[in-house]
Motif scaffolding. Structure first.
Motif, PDB file in Angstrom:
ATOM      1  N   LEU A   1     121.556  33.640   1.039  1.00 46.41           N
ATOM      2  CA  LEU A   1     122.468  34.517   0.306  1.00 46.41           C
ATOM      3  C   LEU A   1     122.748  35.618   0.913  1.00 46.41           C
ATOM      4  O   LEU A   1     122.370  36.189   1.862  1.00 46.41           O
ATOM      5  CB  LEU A   1     122.086  34.856  -1.135  1.00 46.41           C
ATOM      6  N   GLN A   2     124.269  36.048   0.669  1.00 44.14           N
ATOM      7  CA  GLN A   2     124.713  37.386   1.482  1.00 44.14           C
ATOM      8  C   GLN A   2     125.061  38.115   0.380  1.00 44.14           C
ATOM      9  O   GLN A   2     124.322  39.290  -0.014  1.00 44.14           O
ATOM     10  CB  GLN A   2     125.722  37.194   2.389  1.00 44.14           C
ATOM     11  N   CYS A   3     126.274  38.058  -0.367  1.00 46.64           N
ATOM     12  CA  CYS A   3     126.605  38.965  -1.166  1.00 46.64           C
ATOM     13  C   CYS A   3     125.812  38.722  -2.606  1.00 46.64           C
ATOM     14  O   CYS A   3     125.688  39.506  -3.446  1.00 46.64           O
ATOM     15  CB  CYS A   3     127.966  39.081  -1.778  1.00 46.64           C
ATOM     16  N   GLY A   4     125.400  37.356  -2.646  1.00 46.21           N
ATOM     17  CA  GLY A   4     124.511  36.950  -4.048  1.00 46.21           C
ATOM     18  C   GLY A   4     125.543  36.847  -5.200  1.00 46.21           C
ATOM     19  O   GLY A   4     124.655  35.984  -6.055  1.00 46.21           O
ATOM     20  N   TYR A   5     126.708  36.585  -5.086  1.00 42.46           N
ATOM     21  CA  TYR A   5     127.463  36.605  -6.289  1.00 42.46           C
ATOM     22  C   TYR A   5     127.107  34.994  -6.928  1.00 42.46           C
ATOM     23  O   TYR A   5     127.084  34.733  -7.811  1.00 42.46           O
ATOM     24  CB  TYR A   5     129.117  36.678  -6.209  1.00 42.46           C
ATOM     25  N   CYS A   6     127.139  33.947  -5.632  1.00 37.76           N
ATOM     26  CA  CYS A   6     126.934  32.662  -6.091  1.00 37.76           C
ATOM     27  C   CYS A   6     125.591  32.370  -6.514  1.00 37.76           C
ATOM     28  O   CYS A   6     125.262  30.970  -7.097  1.00 37.76           O
ATOM     29  CB  CYS A   6     127.457  31.694  -5.036  1.00 37.76           C
TER      30      CYS A   6
ATOM     31  N   CYS B   1     130.602  29.006  -2.698  1.00 36.55           N
ATOM     32  CA  CYS B   1     130.132  30.371  -2.089  1.00 36.55           C
ATOM     33  C   CYS B   1     131.022  30.925  -0.972  1.00 36.55           C
ATOM     34  O   CYS B   1     131.430  29.929  -0.072  1.00 36.55           O
ATOM     35  CB  CYS B   1     128.502  29.893  -1.190  1.00 36.55           C
ATOM     36  N   ARG B   2     131.532  31.865  -1.020  1.00 32.61           N
ATOM     37  CA  ARG B   2     132.292  32.393  -0.104  1.00 32.61           C
ATOM     38  C   ARG B   2     131.969  32.931   1.170  1.00 32.61           C
ATOM     39  O   ARG B   2     132.517  33.359   2.018  1.00 32.61           O
ATOM     40  CB  ARG B   2     133.256  33.402  -0.467  1.00 32.61           C
ATOM     41  N   CYS B   3     130.253  33.191   1.075  1.00 36.04           N
ATOM     42  CA  CYS B   3     129.922  34.051   2.225  1.00 36.04           C
ATOM     43  C   CYS B   3     128.949  33.099   3.415  1.00 36.04           C
ATOM     44  O   CYS B   3     129.281  33.325   4.617  1.00 36.04           O
ATOM     45  CB  CYS B   3     128.870  34.852   1.590  1.00 36.04           C
ATOM     46  N   THR B   4     128.213  32.276   2.797  1.00 33.96           N
ATOM     47  CA  THR B   4     127.245  31.761   3.499  1.00 33.96           C
ATOM     48  C   THR B   4     127.787  30.408   4.611  1.00 33.96           C
ATOM     49  O   THR B   4     127.003  30.187   5.533  1.00 33.96           O
ATOM     50  CB  THR B   4     125.976  31.289   2.867  1.00 33.96           C
TER      51      THR B   4
HETATM   52  S1  FES Z   1     126.377  34.620  -1.328  1.00 36.78           S
HETATM   53 FE1  FES Z   1     128.457  35.332  -1.566  1.00 36.78          FE
HETATM   54  S2  FES Z   1     129.407  33.934  -2.582  1.00 36.78           S
HETATM   55 FE2  FES Z   1     127.638  32.906  -1.921  1.00 36.78          FE
END
Ligand code: FES
Ligand code: FAD
Ligand code: FES
Lengths: 292, 164
Positions: free
Chosen positions: B106-111, B143-146
């Protein structure tokens, strides 16, 4: 966004569900899986005065071989239930093949076959499949029940032959027989998205190896689920090879009227319909055993 | 049409992460908002509210579902598990969480909460998955980050750890 206020009533019996629908008519909407209804309520694309929750009617869920050669799927059967049932792949291979394309696992855990067919999204897989299988659907109201052939069930965009006091109870489909084959294929932008174009086809052969039945259903090819009858009929009584399949694919391209979107122009959809019909018919032909 | 705008309320008793709650909820209250605003279990995230993103995924009677597409009133007499129900306490992450941590899943953790709830049921049912099965199971969680690779790695590791 959030839904506008509505009244929520749980139906504990079929009789109660039908009585509530008779009472509220078009203002009352059945809540099955909620996977089409709730998103449109959340976005206020739909408003409903009353939601009649039919989830407790578990007697309307499941598959039944009531008569030899046919399977009945109860309206409240969830996609996930069909996916986990090995009889789906055996008796209804067309559905088995399409299921992974329908939305995502979490949506399939809630979404029901009845809700899907009653919603009648032209881009959806199941209506095209029910057309390709020439299934029939049972509608019930307080005043009685009737069977509606698939070809008469789907009207224009998101509309069906169901009357405002009727509930869809089940769909009856023929079991895959000997000397028959089927194939489902679609192209979508991402796994689980609605199809840009989808093709469901079934073929049946006689003892001489000639095509005795062929039906081609399409998703997202017009304002309603489409059965390309001329294309299917063009294969009848013939030995099926590349030339016949090409001819049918060209007829499919003529029969459809795709809407086009930012994801796919009408021309591209028509092109896809031709390519997918060719491929799906080729596979269905190969899958049809000629001996038996 | 004559939409009924009077408030329609329902008394519900629902078990969330092993605790039974009794509340009175408005008919139109979504399960996702009930969890976040009424029970203050804000680990369940809300991204799209139309079933597409998967951030709101919770476990309802043992199956992964979108909490933004269910009404709180529908949970009366049922069982829900949210991401708050995974770890036994602050110092002991669930193997799924520990693996996400170890693999940078995870990066931002939203998902993440939605992914954890989806994969909890998936790994219970499929203890020895291959990478393709994991990707298929994850297909309903954006997931928009990983870029997903580290999530897949984390799930392979979690499966191994859960097998013991
Ligand atoms: S960790 Fe940011 S949307 Fe998945
Ligand atoms: C993110 C996402 C992706 C999706 N992708 C796809 C996809 O790729 N392909 C696809 O086909 N679908 C897709 N869907 C829609 C999904 O298949 C829906 O579950 C299904 O179309 C509706 O079934 P339901 O049980 O959820 O019905 P509901 O949402 O509960 O109801 C739909 C409509 O049917 C009516 N209704 C329900 N049951 C009955 C009944 N027994 N008799 C009469 N009327 C009834 C309701 O009143 C409502 O008007 C997607 C949905 C989401 C949220
Ligand atoms: S918030 Fe429920 S799926 Fe996006």
């Amino acid at each position: 966004m959030k839904p506008a206020p509505f009244k929520y009533i749980v139906a504990r019996t079929i009789e109660q569900a039908l009585a509530l629908k008779a009472e509220y008519g078009d203002e009352g909407r059945f809540l099955a899986g909620g996977q089409s209804l709730v998103p449109t309520l959340n976005f206020r694309l739909t408003q409903a005065a009353v939601l009649i929750d039919i989830n407790p009617l578990t007697q309307c869920a499941g598959m039944q071989n009531s008569q030899p050669g046919t399977v009945r799927i109860g309206a409240l059967t969830r996609y996930g239930q069909l996916e986990r049932n090995s009889e789906t792949a055996r008796d209804l291979p067309l559905i088995g093949e399409a299921l992974p394309h329908i939305a995502h696992p979490q949506i399939r855990n809630r979404g029901t076959i009845g809700g899907n067919l009653a919603h009648a999204d032209p881009a959806s897989e199941m209506p095209a499949i029910v057309l390709a299988l020439a299934g029939r659907l049972r509608a019930q109201s307080q005043s009685g029940e009737r069977w509606i052939p698939a070809a008469e069930f789907f009207g224009g965009a998101l509309s069906t032959a169901l009357a405002s006091d009727e509930m869809l109870m089940e769909v009856e489909l023929p079991v895959a027989g000997p000397r028959s084959g089927s194939c489902f294929m679609e192209v979508s932008r991402r796994r689980g998205d609605f199809a840009l174009i989808g093709v469901a086809c079934t073929m049946q052969f006689d003892a001489n190896g000639l095509c005795s039945q062929a039906r081609i259903g399409l998703c997202n090819a017009g304002d309603r689920p489409i059965l390309a009858e001329d294309a299917g009929n063009s294969l009848l009584g013939r030995n099926i090879g590349t030339a016949q399949i090409d001819e049918a694919a060209a007829l499919v391209q003529q029969a459809i009227d795709p809407g086009g979107s930012i994801h796919a122009s009408k021309e591209f959809q028509r092109h896809l319909a031709g390519v997918l019909t060719r491929r799906a018919l080729t596979v269905a032909n190969e899958r049809s055993p000629r001996e038996h | 049409m004559t939409a009924d705008v009077t408030t329609d309320s329902h008394d519900i008793a629902v078990t969330v992460n092993g605790t039974q709650y009794r509340r009175t909820v408005e008919a139109r209250l979504l399960l996702s908002d009930f969890l976040r605003h009424e029970l203050l279990l804000a680990g369940t995230h809300v991204g799209c509210e139309h079933g597409v993103c998967g951030a709101c995924t919770v476990i309802f009677d043992g199956v992964a579902v979108r909490s933004c597409l269910m009404l709180a009133a529908q949970t009366d007499g049922h069982t829900v598990m949210t991401v708050e129900g995974l770890a036994s306490d602050r110092d002991h992450l669930h193997p799924l969480q520990q693996s996400m941590h170890d693999c940078h899943g995870l990066q931002c953790g939203y998902c993440t909460p939605g992914i954890l709830m989806t994969m909890k049921v998936f790994l219970d049912e499929t203890p020895a998955p291959n990478e393709a099965q994991i990707r298929e199971a994850l297909s309903g969680n954006l997931c928009r980050c990983t870029g997903y690779q580290h999530i897949v790695d984390a799930m392979m590791l979690a499966a191994e750890r859960l097998r013991g």
